[in-house]
Enzyme design. Sequence first.
Site, mmCIF file in Angstrom:
data_model
loop_
_atom_site.group_PDB
_atom_site.id
_atom_site.type_symbol
_atom_site.label_atom_id
_atom_site.label_comp_id
_atom_site.label_asym_id
_atom_site.label_seq_id
_atom_site.Cartn_x
_atom_site.Cartn_y
_atom_site.Cartn_z
ATOM 1 N N GLU A 1 2.754 -9.830 -14.150
ATOM 2 C CA GLU A 1 1.587 -10.152 -14.275
ATOM 3 C C GLU A 1 0.905 -8.903 -15.250
ATOM 4 O O GLU A 1 1.402 -7.774 -15.182
ATOM 5 C CB GLU A 1 1.160 -9.744 -12.842
ATOM 6 C CG GLU A 1 -0.528 -9.685 -12.894
ATOM 7 C CD GLU A 1 -1.158 -9.039 -11.358
ATOM 8 O OE1 GLU A 1 -0.774 -8.252 -10.812
ATOM 9 O OE2 GLU A 1 -2.011 -9.801 -10.750
ATOM 10 N N LYS B 1 -10.792 3.153 1.441
ATOM 11 C CA LYS B 1 -10.462 3.925 0.189
ATOM 12 C C LYS B 1 -10.614 3.230 -1.014
ATOM 13 O O LYS B 1 -9.879 2.061 -1.177
ATOM 14 C CB LYS B 1 -9.186 4.496 0.292
ATOM 15 C CG LYS B 1 -9.033 5.641 -0.859
ATOM 16 C CD LYS B 1 -7.377 5.813 -1.369
ATOM 17 C CE LYS B 1 -7.110 4.919 -2.386
ATOM 18 N NZ LYS B 1 -7.729 5.361 -3.824
ATOM 19 N N GLY C 1 -4.167 -5.083 -3.978
ATOM 20 C CA GLY C 1 -3.592 -4.202 -4.719
ATOM 21 C C GLY C 1 -2.267 -4.968 -5.437
ATOM 22 O O GLY C 1 -2.094 -5.816 -5.555
#
Length: 487
Positions: free
Chosen positions: A397, A192, A244
């Site tokens: 981050e 995906k 991710g």
Amino acid sequence: MTTPIQLNFNSNWTYAPAPETVPVQIEDRYNLFIGGQFIEPKSGKYFQTTNPATLETIAEVAQADESDVDAAVQAARNAYENAWSKLPPKERGKYLYRIARIIQERAREFAVIESMDGGKPIRESRDVDIPLVAAHFFYYAGWADKLQYAFPGTTPRAIGVAGQVIPWNFPLLMAAWKIAPALACGNTVVIKPAETTPLTAMKLAEVLRDAELPPGVVNIVTGAGATGAAVVNHPGVDKVAFTGSTEVGKLILKSIAGSNKKYTMELGGKAANIVFEDAPIDQAVEGIINGIFFNQGHVCCAGSRLFVQESIADQLTRKLQDRMQTLIVGDPLDKNTDIGAINSKEQLDRIESYLKVGEQEGATLWQSQCSVPDKGYFCRPTLFLNTAQSHRVVQEEIFGPVLAVQTFRTVDEAVKKANNTPYGLSGGVWTDKGSKIFKVTNKIRAGVLWANTYNKFDPTSPFGGYKESGMGREGGLHGLGEYVSLN
Ligand code: NDP
């Protein structure tokens, strides 16, 4: 003593536009790629993918739901049991070589589409992303019939169906990192892509079809987070590979706990880039620039925390600011552009919220005075000076062109500060002394460390993190090992 020359970086030293003109073919609508066919999603739903530099819709893309993911996993299982795992390894290698060569042939087209869909400068998609994509397929093609040499004394076997979920920062490259080793080892794939950057994955589907890869060996399901969740949670998936955010990585780990699925997690980072007083300063400045502004700072291993030895801090900061003034922010398809568009409105909002947070915390914000297009999502290259270890802009981050700068006096202080982070993905060290490189890199808890360079990638080299940056490795022999069962 000579008087230093003052350079005026706001002078009219401009470049003529150099737009990339290679024509690309983009359909109005893309369907799912399941069992070797392009098929409509069962729900009939599509979402739009937008160019973040122009805000124009590029195409409509199918939104896969659980039933589509189920069909994709069934196709992958069928291909695994009846075709791919039965092929002689040498034949698997031939397909991978074929895919690599077609990508090379269509490299410029892929680069343009990557820049249109994701916002990265064409210079980077053309010179870094797409060549590395081909290199990964070539590299793992070579391993397909040599697994017994890769893991001597064992009987390496494929795992089965790999469910893979990838982010938007290196769309096709992340697909290659995951698909190439999986296929080389005899697994099949359901992948995906990220919602904001699905187009090069759909173009890859065309390549797979043209390479006559057996139907179902790779299945591509587009959609948002829910589609990703359906992939990783499907009981027919034997191995989960995720790249991710740490936040979503934790969710996935919770959801697959106890399921016996193998997994690799490539999550966030907040890397320390450490410059010692004996470093070649101009070279270090280039490395700092490349470390944080490459791909708009949308890089998990970005050198987003700069540590400068106190004795050279003023000089280095001045040189860094001078260099930042020369960076060109703008049209991703212009070959002069250094910093393209921020990938999405959501990400720009996130970066801008950190700019406010940093100032509220007491850090000094400094931005280059470059011009920025009126339309689209753009952010000037930014420094935060006078930061403290406790500042959120130092700890969290940001995933944008924002660099937090701190100083240190001793080697031990640099190491302690560098390790004061929940992440452990990467880092950089700049010094003239080899012994210092070994001393410092041995003490920094990070999966990838560069010395006197930054952001260099190679398919033979493993990549991955410690702590909240994830577990498992991609690339190299280590990455191959994540797709085989050895017992
Ligand atoms: P996410 O972790 O949200 O997304 C990564 C991928 O996972 C996307 O394909 C996403 O789909 C999908 N996804 C989202 N939710 C789920 C879920 N519950 N189960 C399974 N899959 C899911 O990262 P973002 O793209 O939102 O980026 C945000 C942050 O992630 C960045 O600021 C950065 O911190 C980090 N990041 C780290 C990267 C790395 O390489 N280490 C790369 C990219 C991001 P969709 O895109 O459709 O939402």
